[in-house]
Structure formats: C-alpha cells, structure tokens
Scaffold this motif. Structure first.
Motif, PDB file in Angstrom:
ATOM      1  N   SER C   3       0.234   8.927 -22.188  1.00 52.23           N
ATOM      2  CA  SER C   3       0.243  10.231 -22.828  1.00 52.23           C
ATOM      3  C   SER C   3       0.298  11.386 -21.832  1.00 52.23           C
ATOM      4  CB  SER C   3      -1.016  10.378 -23.695  1.00 52.23           C
ATOM      5  OG  SER C   3      -2.157  10.271 -22.869  1.00 52.23           O
ATOM      6  N   LEU C   4       0.424  11.070 -20.552  1.00 51.73           N
ATOM      7  CA  LEU C   4       0.483  12.141 -19.554  1.00 51.73           C
ATOM      8  C   LEU C   4       1.777  12.937 -19.701  1.00 51.73           C
ATOM      9  CD1 LEU C   4      -0.740  10.648 -16.156  1.00 51.73           C
ATOM     10  CD2 LEU C   4      -1.775  12.510 -17.469  1.00 51.73           C
ATOM     11  N   PRO C   5       1.695  14.238 -19.444  1.00 53.40           N
ATOM     12  CA  PRO C   5       2.944  15.020 -19.406  1.00 53.40           C
ATOM     13  C   PRO C   5       3.771  14.593 -18.188  1.00 53.40           C
ATOM     14  CG  PRO C   5       1.072  16.369 -18.732  1.00 53.40           C
ATOM     15  CD  PRO C   5       0.517  15.027 -19.146  1.00 53.40           C
ATOM     16  N   PRO C   6       5.058  14.929 -18.184  1.00 54.71           N
ATOM     17  CA  PRO C   6       5.896  14.511 -17.060  1.00 54.71           C
ATOM     18  C   PRO C   6       5.391  15.117 -15.748  1.00 54.71           C
ATOM     19  CG  PRO C   6       7.074  16.073 -18.463  1.00 54.71           C
ATOM     20  CD  PRO C   6       5.803  15.702 -19.194  1.00 54.71           C
ATOM     21  N   PRO C   7       5.423  14.339 -14.684  1.00 58.06           N
ATOM     22  CA  PRO C   7       4.929  14.851 -13.410  1.00 58.06           C
ATOM     23  C   PRO C   7       5.935  15.809 -12.777  1.00 58.06           C
ATOM     24  CG  PRO C   7       5.860  12.685 -13.088  1.00 58.06           C
ATOM     25  CD  PRO C   7       5.934  12.972 -14.573  1.00 58.06           C
ATOM     26  N   PRO C   8       5.510  16.600 -11.818  1.00 61.82           N
ATOM     27  CA  PRO C   8       6.459  17.422 -11.063  1.00 61.82           C
ATOM     28  C   PRO C   8       7.397  16.501 -10.291  1.00 61.82           C
ATOM     29  CG  PRO C   8       4.322  17.402  -9.969  1.00 61.82           C
ATOM     30  CD  PRO C   8       4.130  16.730 -11.306  1.00 61.82           C
ATOM     31  N   ASP C   9       8.615  16.973 -10.080  1.00 64.47           N
ATOM     32  CA  ASP C   9       9.607  16.193  -9.320  1.00 64.47           C
ATOM     33  C   ASP C   9       9.367  16.470  -7.829  1.00 64.47           C
ATOM     34  OD1 ASP C   9      11.760  14.964  -8.168  1.00 64.47           O
ATOM     35  OD2 ASP C   9      13.275  15.971  -9.429  1.00 64.47           O
ATOM     36  N   ILE C  10       8.603  15.581  -7.204  1.00 64.43           N
ATOM     37  CA  ILE C  10       8.236  15.762  -5.805  1.00 64.43           C
ATOM     38  C   ILE C  10       9.390  15.306  -4.916  1.00 64.43           C
ATOM     39  CG2 ILE C  10       6.690  14.920  -3.988  1.00 64.43           C
ATOM     40  CD1 ILE C  10       4.484  14.785  -6.129  1.00 64.43           C
ATOM     41  N   VAL C  11       9.756  16.145  -3.973  1.00 61.91           N
ATOM     42  CA  VAL C  11      10.848  15.822  -3.054  1.00 61.91           C
ATOM     43  C   VAL C  11      10.325  15.011  -1.873  1.00 61.91           C
ATOM     44  CG1 VAL C  11      12.573  16.790  -1.482  1.00 61.91           C
ATOM     45  CG2 VAL C  11      12.177  17.838  -3.732  1.00 61.91           C
ATOM     46  N   ARG C  12       9.200  15.466  -1.354  1.00 60.41           N
ATOM     47  CA  ARG C  12       8.675  14.797  -0.141  1.00 60.41           C
ATOM     48  C   ARG C  12       7.353  15.408   0.255  1.00 60.41           C
ATOM     49  NH1 ARG C  12      10.200  17.923   5.262  1.00 60.41           N
ATOM     50  NH2 ARG C  12      11.329  19.707   4.424  1.00 60.41           N
ATOM     51  N   SER C  13       6.640  14.701   1.118  1.00 62.56           N
ATOM     52  CA  SER C  13       5.508  15.288   1.825  1.00 62.56           C
ATOM     53  C   SER C  13       6.074  16.326   2.784  1.00 62.56           C
ATOM     54  CB  SER C  13       4.742  14.213   2.594  1.00 62.56           C
ATOM     55  OG  SER C  13       5.618  13.478   3.425  1.00 62.56           O
ATOM     56  N   ALA C  14       5.451  17.498   2.842  1.00 62.94           N
ATOM     57  CA  ALA C  14       6.080  18.598   3.575  1.00 62.94           C
ATOM     58  C   ALA C  14       5.182  19.199   4.651  1.00 62.94           C
ATOM     59  CB  ALA C  14       6.515  19.695   2.612  1.00 62.94           C
ATOM     60  N   ARG C 147       9.774  16.113  12.370  1.00 65.44           N
ATOM     61  CA  ARG C 147       9.305  16.623  11.085  1.00 65.44           C
ATOM     62  C   ARG C 147       8.081  15.818  10.671  1.00 65.44           C
ATOM     63  NH1 ARG C 147      10.507  12.385   8.190  1.00 65.44           N
ATOM     64  NH2 ARG C 147      12.371  11.198   8.701  1.00 65.44           N
ATOM     65  N   LEU C 148       7.363  16.316   9.661  1.00 69.94           N
ATOM     66  CA  LEU C 148       6.307  15.511   9.063  1.00 69.94           C
ATOM     67  C   LEU C 148       6.948  14.320   8.371  1.00 69.94           C
ATOM     68  CD1 LEU C 148       3.207  15.418   8.293  1.00 69.94           C
ATOM     69  CD2 LEU C 148       3.943  16.316   6.076  1.00 69.94           C
ATOM     70  N   ASP C 149       6.330  13.169   8.506  1.00 69.26           N
ATOM     71  CA  ASP C 149       6.845  11.998   7.795  1.00 69.26           C
ATOM     72  C   ASP C 149       5.960  11.589   6.627  1.00 69.26           C
ATOM     73  OD1 ASP C 149       8.924   9.738   7.906  1.00 69.26           O
ATOM     74  OD2 ASP C 149       7.001   8.734   7.596  1.00 69.26           O
ATOM     75  N   ASP C 195       5.858   8.553   1.920  1.00 71.32           N
ATOM     76  CA  ASP C 195       5.352   9.920   1.993  1.00 71.32           C
ATOM     77  C   ASP C 195       3.834   9.900   2.007  1.00 71.32           C
ATOM     78  OD1 ASP C 195       7.671  11.959   1.746  1.00 71.32           O
ATOM     79  OD2 ASP C 195       8.153  10.428   0.270  1.00 71.32           O
ATOM     80  N   VAL C 196       3.282   8.833   1.441  1.00 75.39           N
ATOM     81  CA  VAL C 196       1.823   8.699   1.415  1.00 75.39           C
ATOM     82  C   VAL C 196       1.471   7.223   1.509  1.00 75.39           C
ATOM     83  CG1 VAL C 196       1.701   8.644  -1.118  1.00 75.39           C
ATOM     84  CG2 VAL C 196      -0.295   9.380   0.194  1.00 75.39           C
ATOM     85  N   ALA C 197       0.415   6.931   2.252  1.00 76.48           N
ATOM     86  CA  ALA C 197      -0.090   5.552   2.324  1.00 76.48           C
ATOM     87  C   ALA C 197      -1.589   5.599   2.135  1.00 76.48           C
ATOM     88  CB  ALA C 197       0.264   4.918   3.664  1.00 76.48           C
ATOM     89  N   HIS C 208      -4.681   9.920   8.721  1.00 74.88           N
ATOM     90  CA  HIS C 208      -3.825  10.551   9.743  1.00 74.88           C
ATOM     91  C   HIS C 208      -2.626  11.212   9.106  1.00 74.88           C
ATOM     92  CE1 HIS C 208      -1.731   6.518   9.549  1.00 74.88           C
ATOM     93  NE2 HIS C 208      -0.671   7.276   9.664  1.00 74.88           N
ATOM     94  N   LEU C 209      -2.010  12.092   9.907  1.00 73.89           N
ATOM     95  CA  LEU C 209      -0.714  12.680   9.592  1.00 73.89           C
ATOM     96  C   LEU C 209       0.323  11.952  10.434  1.00 73.89           C
ATOM     97  CD1 LEU C 209      -1.703  16.456   9.754  1.00 73.89           C
ATOM     98  CD2 LEU C 209      -1.545  14.982   7.714  1.00 73.89           C
ATOM     99  N   GLY C 210       1.393  11.518   9.804  1.00 76.61           N
ATOM    100  CA  GLY C 210       2.462  10.829  10.532  1.00 76.61           C
ATOM    101  C   GLY C 210       3.631  11.771  10.759  1.00 76.61           C
ATOM    102  N   PHE C 211       4.013  11.941  12.008  1.00 78.04           N
ATOM    103  CA  PHE C 211       5.145  12.812  12.359  1.00 78.04           C
ATOM    104  C   PHE C 211       6.264  11.956  12.926  1.00 78.04           C
ATOM    105  CE2 PHE C 211       1.453  15.595  12.505  1.00 78.04           C
ATOM    106  CZ  PHE C 211       1.898  16.686  11.763  1.00 78.04           C
TER     107      PHE C 211
END
Lengths: 336, 336, 336, 336
Positions: C3-14, C147-149, C195-197, C208-211
């Motif tokens: 029943s969740l509304p549609p999620p935002p269309d995520i392009v990437r981790s930024a 870039r950020l990965d 984009d996320v682990a 961590h942040l992966g670059f």
C-alpha cells in the motif's frame, strides 16, 4: 680479516636450489601458476628462469624426501674467480668442493662451499645462454618474473653476516637498526638494492627468494590469479610497499612452504659513494611503508638449509635482540 | 517525428555480427590473440563474449564469402519492446522481421530491421546467462576485454543519424562540430559515454566495434603481444588518449579488415541533465588528446553492412563537409 | 508494503555530509592529501567533489562539536520526485522536511527524511554544474577521486534494510549469506555494483563513503603519499581486491575517524535481469579476494549519524548473527 | 688504438648541460610541467635532478643567446680517473681542461674534453649528496623522473663512434644493422641497456636525453598533463614500446626544441658475457615494437653542441647509409 686472500669477484646472485617433496605440485605452483619458464628438466629436477634471464636458470627445483633450501648460486666474473672462491673459503676454514660443468645443467665448472654463516653457496662463471624471451609477451603468464633479484637469509647474528659479506666486497644499501643493534641489512654486488639480505632470526635458514618483476601490475595480477583458484592461502604477506628498498612486493609460499617474494621497482646503487639508508627499528614504515603489520609467520618461519652432503644444517637460536620483540609492528611477544 | 509510435526501451548496445572469410583465422585473432571467451560455436559461427559479460555473446563471427558487418544488436528492457520495435521501424517505412528464439544461439525472440540509416539492427530481450568469469583471472588473456561498449558507424549525414537516435531515446554526450557542421556525435542509453557514435563519411558502413577493458595495461599488453608475434600491422592507430570520452584506446584490424577498439576509462553519464561536451573540429586534441595525427586509413576505411537478405548495402558518399578536409589533423586533402 | 505510495525515482547516491571537529584538519586531509576539489566553501563548511563530478558536490564537511555523519544525499530524476519522497517517507511514518534551494550551496530544493533505518537521507533534483575538470590532469592530486560511488551503512538487521531499499526500487547485485542469515547486501540504482551497501552491526551508523577512482595506481599512490608523510596510520585496511564487487580498494580514516574507501574497477549492472552474486560467509575471499584478514576495527568502528535536528541517533545492537562471529576471517570472538 | 693510455673508469652518464634561450620558460617546462627537482639555482642556471638521484644534478639549464647542448657529464670512479681522462683524451689529440670544484655547483674537480666525435664531455668523481627524495611521493609531479638514464647522440659515422666508446670500456647491448651497415648502437657502463647511444645522422648533435621513470603510468600521465594544457605539440613521438631496449617511452621537445625521452622498463646488462641483441634495419619493430612509424622530425632534428669555448661545433653530414633511406618506417626519401 686483513690476512684473507682476495675474494672471488661476484657479479650477482644468480640462482637458488630448492628441495621439494612433490615435483608435480612444485611445477604446478612455479610454472603453471607463477609462470616461470622451464629451461630444462629431468626426472628429478626442473631448471627455471624468468623472462629476462639470459643465463640457464634462476631456480633449480629438485625432488627430495624433505623440503629444504639447497645452494645459493652466485655468478663470478671469470673462471679465475673459482680458484679465488676455493682459497677464500678455505682460508676461512670452510669445506669446499669443485664440481665439473654439467653438475647443474647448462652451468660451467662450479665451486661449492659451506660458508661461515652455515649456508651452502655455489660459484660459477660459465652458463649456457637460453633463448631470449624478454619480448615474447605472448608467452607471459602469472607473475611475469624477469629474473632472480636476491636471497634473504635468517642469521642468528646480523653483524657477523654483514662482516662476512663485506669481506666478499658487497656494498651496504639499507639497514634496520637502533643505537644498540643491527637488526637487518641489505647488501649488493649488482647495481640494485641487494643481492643478499639478512633477517635476524634462528638460522641458518633461507627466509625467501626475491624475484624481480617489471610492474606493480604483475604483483596484483599474481594475487588475483591465486584468489581465482581459491589458492589465496599461498599469499602470506602483502601486497605492499616496502620502506626498505621502496619496492612494491608480495610474499607467497610454495606447496612445501618455501617463501618467495615478487619484487618490483628497486633503485640504482652503482655509484661508488652510494649512501646507506638507515631505518629505525621503531619506524612502522620500514617493513611496510603503509604501516601494515608484518604477519607473525613471516618472522618465524623459514626453510632449513643443506650442507655439502645434503644434510640439514642445525639451526641456532637468534643471538641478538629480535626485531619482533622491541615493539615494532605491534608485536609484544617473540614470534616463536 | 511527432507522430512516431513510442520507441523500444533500449538498454544498451549488446552484440554485433561480423561476416569473416576464414573462421579459423578469425578465431586465431579474436580468441587466441585478443582473448575473447567462446560461449558457443558451430561449423560456421563463433559466439564470443568478454570476461564480464553476463549475456550470451558480444560478437558473432559468421563464415561467409565476402567480409561484411551484419547486425548491430541492442538489448531491450522487455519482450513488449519487441513489438514496439516493429511498430517504430514500420512507421518509418523500414523493413522488419521477427525471428524466433535460437535464431542466434542463446538469444530469445528477436526483431530485425533495416534502419533509416541503412544499418541492420536487431532487438532482443531474453538471453541465456553463461558462466560468470569476471573473477577468473587465471583465464584472462590478450586484451582482457570485459564487454561490448559501443558501435561506431559511418554515415553520410551526421545530423540525420543524430535525429534518428534521438528519436530512439538516446542521450548526447559529446560532439565534434563548428559553427556550421556537426561532424561526429556520441550517444548513449547505458550510463557511459556512448552506445553508438557517428563518424561522417561514406555510408552506411561500420567504422568499428568498441570493447571495454578495465585498465590501460590491457591496451599496452595487447600491442606488446601483437609485436611479439610480428603482427604489429594489425595495430592501426594508437595507443592514445581520446579527447572525446577521455578513454585510453587502441584500434586494431582483424584479418578481414574489420576494425575494433580496445577502450578503457570512460565516465558516468546517468544524470538526467548530463551536460554535452562539444569539441571544436579544429582542436587537435579531440581525436587524440596528445595531438597525434589520425591515420588516413582510419578516416577512409570501414566495413560494408548487410541488409535483411544478407546483401551488401550500397554505399552513399558523404553528404556534408568532411572532418578530414577542414584542416584537422594536418590533412589537406580528402582521405578518399 | 503493497500500500506504499510510489517511491521517488532515485538516480544515484550523490553526496554525504560529515560533521568534523576541525575544519582546517579536515581540509588538510580531504583536499591537500586526498586531492578532493573544492567547489565552494564558507566559514563552517567545505563543498568538495571528485574530478569527474558534474554536480556541485560529493561531500559536505561541516564544522561541529562532535564528529558525526549527517545526511546521505540521493539525486532524483525530477522535481516531481521531491513530493514523491515526502509522500513515501510520510506513509512510512517518518519525519520529513522540505528545505529551499541553497540550503546546501549549489543544490536545488531538497526533501529531508529520517528513514526507517534511522539514517538522515536527502533528495534533490537540481544542481549547479561546476567547471568540468575531468581532463585537467594538470590539477590532479592524491587519490584522484572521480566521484562518489556509494554509501556503506551499519544496520542491526540486514534483511530489514534490504527490504526498505528494495521498496525504493534498488536492485540487488551481491550478498554475503549462509543458509540462515543475510550478513550483507549491495544494492544499486545507477548501473554499478552499488549505491548503498549494508554491513550488519550496531546501527544506525555510517560505515564508510566509497569514492570511485579510475585506476589501481591511484589507490597505491594514495598509500605512498600517506607513508611519505608518516601518516600511514590513516590507512586502516588494504589495499586489496574485494571478492564482492571485484574492486581494488583501500580504506582510510580521516582525522575524526570517518572512514572512506578509494574504490576502483567495478562492473556494469544495467541489464534488467542482472544476476545476483551470492558469497558464502565462510569464503575468505568475499571481503578480500586474496584472503587477507579484515582488520578488527573495520568491523567494530563506524560514524554516529544525526537526526533532522542534528542530534545523534541512538545506536541499537546488532539484531542478527554477526559475520565476524561465524568463523570468517579467523576471528573467534565478537569484535565488540 | 692499442697504444692508448688506460681510459678513465666511467661509472655512468650523470648529467647534461643545455643552453636555453629563456630560463623562465625552460623552468616552466622542466620543473613545473615535467616535475624535475631543483637542487640549486642562480641567476643564469638551474640545477635539476630526478627523485631518485643522490648526486647533485642530472641536468644543468644555462641561459644563453642560442639554444645548444653543452657538456655530457660522466661520473668516474675516483679522483685518479680525472688524470686518466686528461691523458686518454690528450693521447687522442683532443683539447682538455681541468676546472676546479664548484665550476658546476655541487660538483668536484672536473676534467673537460672535446672528444674525437666532436662532443664536449665532462668527467667528475665527487658530488654533493642532496636530500633523498625517492620516498617523498607527496612531492612527485609530472613525469616523476627518477634519474638520467642515457645520452643519445647523432654521429655521421656510427662505427667510428662505436669504436671510440668501446675504447672507453663501454659494453654493447643492441644494434640496428644489416649485412653492410651499422646504423645505430647502444652502449653501457652501468648495468642498463645504455649510457650512450648513436643515431646515424648529421653531427655532432645531441639527439636526446633519456630520463628514467619507474612506471609506464608516468609516461601516460605526462602526455595527459600536456594535453590538459593544450601543450600537446610538445609531444613529438610516442608513447610507444621500443623494440630496442624494450622500454616504454615518449619523446618530448622543450621550448628550445631540445628533445628528451621519458624512458621506463629497461633490463639488466651486468653479466660479463651479456649477449648483444642485433635488430635488422628492416624490422619495423626495432624503433617501435608496435610498428608505428617514426616521425620525420625525430630523424632530422637535433641540438647543436658546443666546444670548450662555448662555440657551436660545425655539423658534418652523415657519412654512411641513413636508416631512413633504406625502406625502414615507410620513408622513401631522406628526412633531410
């Protein structure tokens, strides 16, 4: 020391012999995986070399009941240096023997000696020249080893080893030390950081054979191949950058536990006043420039060495302060 | 254009078919030297892929009497896109045909079309998944190609090609242009610089297939292997750094003269407002960032393409100013 | 979930925001040593990006009294996705807020949310385009980050995190698991491995942040630079090759202990049926393809995260079997 | 030749002096772009070295009205070799002079000679040791040159040059030849492929200075930096792999047209029976292993050399068959 006869004119470390308990398994490791070139072979031996090597062999693998390190082979400048080797080691009270050409395939007349440090050393001047393969990139595999670079040996007393090799005309490139103790030393005849290095420890034992590769890529690729085949346990330490020598390296163990290093980079040491680089034993960068701790087995394990009769030499405990006990690498207890 | 039906949802460039006059010679080049992986084969065809590829093939080599480029294969998102492809190309007045799964081994039902630019294009949704080999470093050889990256095609009129692929939903990453003329364009569906690029010239012809490799080392090594075997004449242009795409590259020619690029580096283009990079035709860095002149054959030679019946398409002369005639690369006369 | 509304269309981790306790020290680490590009700055903040990045920032460093991780920023496809984000998180019972353009410099209107996993996430569509620096090799320094990965986060319950990101439309590329437990998962929107682990552990915390960097050389060089300056203690783990993702990596710690990964290689995941690669938790190659043991601190330490009010989120103990306790990596006791 | 006095014991090629017409422009090229280390300087001179070099300089740039090559500097083993140099060149009827320590900064007493080939050569034994920078990766820039590797000189008669350097005790590593003519030769004192090489052509002229770098990456990066700054016209030839020496290389031209090579790889030549590698002049791989044609300017252009009084030496036409006229590299007309 002043009364010693002149030493042989050693050109470089040239080959080592290893006794392996399964020649087929050794062949799989050294030839199939690491990519060493087979110059020659018979039922009980393999003669291997790197892709740049223009003498007959850098490594002799011999089948035997117990894994051990056989001779460390040095090339000398001329046949006359063979007699100098006999006289030099004879004057030191060491057993020597002279064996004819062909004692090792592709190798001329050779003088063998049990040196004062307990190692079996061999000197030869003449070698067959195998096919030049340096530019046969189509054949390259594995670690793409170019040639033998150095021997690293465990000695109970590093200053004694240093004095011995100094008397053989070796130059000193780098050390690990503190105000009281010389923990390790790197010495050379050819114009690189070393032909032989001493690691303080129970000895005489062979710590590792160092083989030169041209690019860091070869070090990484060798590890990737081992991981691909679930043989990652062959990788003992690294990859990493050495403080000493500045080389990019990895240490591997063969199926009998013999250790080798794939070693890249290095630098020129041919100037007559080449300055010594002295590392503090407390600098965590000396063994790994990135501060990664040395693996305990790397400090404690090494290959037994054989005498002229092929019998293992007794191992004598370290006779000085051990690098591993002075707070280096975060170790607080002796490694063994 | 506004009355066109919706285009198929193209995921990426996926494979190409090449007609070769000797399958054994082609195999030696693509498989033995370049290291492509053989997924499947029969008496007249080889199905090849890169080490990362998880669909059945990136390249189909078919034996035939005359060398030519067959279809350019695009993967679409779902089976429903096959009908969209038929309707889209039908509305453009193009011949299409639908062939069942297995028309190409390992590939689901496929729609084929003669596109308005004169190229044979194929669309498929389903593919067999072959064994994952990405981490089988023990198998890697040659250029260690990972996957197909792009098609580069010769078209007489670059703006026409640009408009056609724009109508298919491709984004524009880079151009070569001046105030009057669009000389070349790079367009993408997947999040890389391109899936297809247009080089102005007599066409329709296939200029090259671009295959992605992970490291510049692979480009250099491929050249070294070709030199080792005295096959250096297969190296047509490079290695070098492209201005366009920033990729490190080399162009090779197969035994039938088909051109491929080993292509490394590249960059992410997935953001919806990804900015276009426009190069001046007079910037000597656009084709080679280091200013090395383009080889004349690279401008003039390309592979003929086939129609749905397997007959070569007539080639039409360039219909616009040619890049090679405006003073770029030091050329002062047309390349053809 | 249905029943969740549609999620935002995520392009990437930024981008990510980090609170640092000394902006000058953070600047020395991230800008002077690692070579991040400064897009913008004010008295309390630095906006940094990699050399390929065409949006305004990949990393915001903010001065604060206590080190912590602020928001994880995702780019969405269009402004309409901002409302979708509000509705989606609102339906999950999460606090959200909408902030105007300029809340972060160079960034359009933004929706912020405390997500169900306890992390502060931000969504934006519009960004300023800074100067394109990809081909300014003359400026490159340090790790030459492109870039950020990805974000890697610690969560007490990995399956819960997996389900949440699945509901956001993320694909699954790789896992670490056994018959009973999902220990870790890698999920993507852009066409890369992730984009996320999720790493199972006390959480919510930022692991961590992966670059992304283009070449293994950049990983090695970054370590060499740190060693040169006796900053080798910033190197926490590696360099090495990951089993998961196949990337060549190193983990560094900044002056506040925030962890980053310099990450190279990676592979394409854009096909709709991209197969999942599942690693056994007992395969020593999963975390390091060469079998090097994971450093204990890598399992136990991570950055606290903030809520919408800038207050640290409480940390909840791991709610499942920990990877580190099942015999992996030779660890026999929990890391904490 | 048999009556010549013993030659000086030359250790290696050590430095060269170049006269440049704008010291600021030369500094920008050699220091800012290429990354040479400034050891010392005054109003009219710059003393530069590579990152590994442990003597005072590898390159002296002197301001002057006309661009030219000054002395080629060789290090000798001991001060006694200075007298040997005087006697050796005196016996050849060459002008010599002895200048005191400090004639060049950081350099001991020096013997200068106009050699029989028309070049100004200098011999020194003592040098100041500058700071060791090899492991200062934080300082490295540009081509990351390690040290001078070799001189390449244009001589009208290659066999005459070969005999002269043979009489100085140089070994021969590689040649380009055919049944009638020796077109080029590579000769060494240190254990690398060469300290000096001869290219047949109008002479005496300096063809290029070869500087050693550790990795192919440095060659590629240097080109990328020049492209970034629209200085790609400084790249004259390459990058490529040499057949001769197997080195990966690029040739650059400085603002005065002086040519340098960034040279990587190389191989060990220290064995007393090191075999000569003889290349056929018709093998397209000898100059570029990948078959890329040599650039015409590379064959025709070189730097004038000075005599002891600082006056340019007259240039004598080539006295033998030119490599470029025998069908090599696809050239059908003489380059000059």
């Amino acid at each position: 020391m002043s009364s010693l006869p002149p030493p042989p004119d050693i050109v470089r470390s040239a080959y080592a012999a290893l006794v392996v308990t399964s020649l087929p398994e050794a062949r799989r490791f050294w030839v199939d995986l690491l990519g060493f070139v087979v110059t020659d072979e018979d039922a009980s031996s393999l003669y291997l070399r790197g892709y740049d090597e223009l003498t007959h062999h850098n490594l002799i693998l011999r089948s035997g009941p117990v894994a051990a390190a056989g001779a460390l082979g040095f090339r000398v400048r001329s046949v006359a240096d063979l007699s100098r080797a006999e006289e030099f080691y004879g004057a030191l009270g060491c057993r020597t023997e002279r064996v004819p050409a062909g004692f090792a395939r592709g190798q001329g007349e050779t003088v063998r000696a049990e040196d004062p440090l307990g190692f079996l050393v061999e000197f030869f001047a003449a070698s067959a020249h195998p096919e030049r393969l340096q530019q046969r990139y189509d054949l390259r595999r594995g670690a793409e080893v170019a040639r033998l670079d150095h021997f690293n040996i465990c000695v109970p007393d590093v200053p004694v080893a240093y004095e011995h090799y100094k008397s053989l005309g070796f130059g000193l490139s780098e050390t690990i030390e503190d105000g009281r103790t010389l923990y390790a030393a790197w010495m050379y005849r050819k114009q690189t950081v070393h032909d032989v290095a001493f690691t303080g420890g129970a000895g005489p034992r062979l710590h590792h054979l160092g083989f030169f590769a041209h690019e860091p890529h070869s070090v990484l690729r060798m590890c990737d191949i081992l991981g691909s085949l679930s043989l990652e346990s062959c990788i003992e330490r690294g990859p990493g950058r050495h403080g000493v020598s500045n080389a990019f390296y990895v240490y591997l163990r063969d199926p009998d536990g013999h250790r080798l290093e794939v070693y890249t980079s290095d630098y020129y040491t041919g100037d007559p006043d080449h300055p010594v680089l002295r590392w503090s034993v407390l600098d965590p960068r000396r063994r790994d420039f990135w501060g990664n701790a040395v693996i305990p087995s790397w400090y404690s394990e090494a290959s037994a060495v054989l005498d002229l009769d092929g019998k293992p030499r007794p191992v004598i405990d370290i006779a000085q302060t051990a690098e591993v006990t002075v707070g280096a690498d975060g170790f607080t207890v002796p490694a063994e």
